[in-house]
Design a protein around this motif. Structure first.
Motif, PDB file in Angstrom:
ATOM      1  N   UNK A 198      22.596  15.977  15.765  1.00 29.94           N
ATOM      2  CA  UNK A 198      21.146  15.830  15.706  1.00 29.94           C
ATOM      3  C   UNK A 198      20.675  16.416  14.380  1.00 29.94           C
ATOM      4  N   UNK A 199      20.171  15.585  13.483  1.00 27.91           N
ATOM      5  CA  UNK A 199      19.655  16.033  12.194  1.00 27.91           C
ATOM      6  C   UNK A 199      18.179  15.666  12.091  1.00 27.91           C
ATOM      7  N   UNK A 200      17.337  16.662  11.809  1.00 30.47           N
ATOM      8  CA  UNK A 200      15.894  16.442  11.659  1.00 30.47           C
ATOM      9  C   UNK A 200      15.324  15.667  12.845  1.00 30.47           C
ATOM     10  N   UNK A 201      15.721  16.079  14.031  1.00 30.24           N
ATOM     11  CA  UNK A 201      15.299  15.420  15.268  1.00 30.24           C
ATOM     12  C   UNK A 201      14.258  16.284  15.971  1.00 30.24           C
ATOM     13  N   UNK A 202      13.213  15.652  16.484  1.00 29.21           N
ATOM     14  CA  UNK A 202      12.130  16.378  17.143  1.00 29.21           C
ATOM     15  C   UNK A 202      12.124  16.123  18.645  1.00 29.21           C
ATOM     16  N   UNK A 203      12.114  17.227  19.403  1.00 29.59           N
ATOM     17  CA  UNK A 203      11.916  17.206  20.849  1.00 29.59           C
ATOM     18  C   UNK A 203      10.596  17.918  21.175  1.00 29.59           C
ATOM     19  N   UNK A 222      24.873   9.249  29.634  1.00 28.21           N
ATOM     20  CA  UNK A 222      25.844  10.063  28.909  1.00 28.21           C
ATOM     21  C   UNK A 222      25.998   9.496  27.506  1.00 28.21           C
ATOM     22  N   UNK A 223      25.853  10.375  26.503  1.00 23.79           N
ATOM     23  CA  UNK A 223      26.006   9.994  25.105  1.00 23.79           C
ATOM     24  C   UNK A 223      27.281  10.641  24.558  1.00 23.79           C
ATOM     25  N   UNK A 224      28.162   9.838  23.968  1.00 20.42           N
ATOM     26  CA  UNK A 224      29.398  10.345  23.382  1.00 20.42           C
ATOM     27  C   UNK A 224      29.471   9.933  21.913  1.00 20.42           C
ATOM     28  N   UNK A 225      29.746  10.907  21.037  1.00 15.74           N
ATOM     29  CA  UNK A 225      29.957  10.651  19.611  1.00 15.74           C
ATOM     30  C   UNK A 225      28.790   9.895  18.974  1.00 15.74           C
ATOM     31  N   UNK A 226      27.591  10.278  19.308  1.00 15.40           N
ATOM     32  CA  UNK A 226      26.398   9.622  18.742  1.00 15.40           C
ATOM     33  C   UNK A 226      25.767  10.518  17.678  1.00 15.40           C
ATOM     34  N   UNK A 227      25.075   9.891  16.746  1.00 10.76           N
ATOM     35  CA  UNK A 227      24.381  10.608  15.698  1.00 10.76           C
ATOM     36  C   UNK A 227      22.897  10.225  15.733  1.00 10.76           C
ATOM     37  N   UNK A 228      22.038  11.238  15.773  1.00  8.80           N
ATOM     38  CA  UNK A 228      20.587  11.046  15.796  1.00  8.80           C
ATOM     39  C   UNK A 228      20.032  11.649  14.506  1.00  8.80           C
TER      40      UNK A 228
END
Length: 192
Positions: free
Chosen positions: A69-74, A43-49
């Motif tokens: 999620x900014x400029x994040x690739x999946x 579980x991720x809370x208040x994270x920035x990627x």
């Protein structure tokens, strides 16, 4: 569940197995390559990627709350039972990903590439979808509920639908031809 005590930006290689059954709180992860990793039950809370590469990620039973999620690739990721709540996505790539039981609840998505993605039992609810590219995707059971849509691109979307007839279920495949058909097939509004 216990809080994860190590900063994710310090990960060099390997996978996220040490995160299993933990939660990650208030992390800022920038310019990291987690391509090909496997992780679940986190579980991720208040994270920035920011500028994070999750290409070919194998992730299951993950929860993201209040994350950015900014400029994040999946790219080519396999995501199963993922729940995004109150998250913001800007310039993200889910191209050629397999999304099974992925939900976006109260999220903002802007300039998102779902081109050639496969959707199975996915939903967007109470979300804002702007500049979303679904081109050449295959969709089996996608619901967009009580959401705002603007600039949705959907050339060559293929829909797979189980149709019961005379007590026999068959799989029907058809293509979405126009925006009205897209709305009828996927967008559901609840009445108050």
């Amino acid at each position: 569940m216990r809080k994860f005590q190590q900063n994710l930006s310090n990960f060099k290689s390997g996978d996220f197995s040490s995160l299993q059954h933990k939660f990650v709180l208030n992390e800022i992860i920038e310019d990291k390559n987690f391509s090909g990793y496997y992780f679940n039950r986190v579980k991720f809370f208040n994270c920035s990627f920011r500028a994070v590469n999750f290409a070919e990620l194998d992730g299951s039973s993950l929860i993201f709350c209040n994350c950015q999620f900014n400029d994040t690739s999946f790219y080519k990721a396999e995501l199963i039972e993922i729940h995004f709540q109150n998250c913001q996505f800007i310039n993200c790539n889910f191209r050629s990903s397999w999304l099974g039981s992925v939900s976006y609840m109260n999220c903002q998505l802007n300039n998102i590439d779902f081109i050639c993605a496969d959707f199975l039992w996915c939903k967007f609810e109470k979300s804002q979808l702007f500049e979303i590219y679904f081109d050449a995707s295959t969709i089996e059971d996608l619901t967009i509920k009580n959401s705002t849509l603007k600039d949705i691109k959907f050339n060559y979307i293929f829909v797979l639908k189980v149709v019961p007839k005379n007590c026999i279920s068959t799989l029907k495949e058809f293509r979405i031809e126009n925006y009205n058909q897209f709305l009828i097939e996927f967008v559901k509004e609840e009445s108050c």
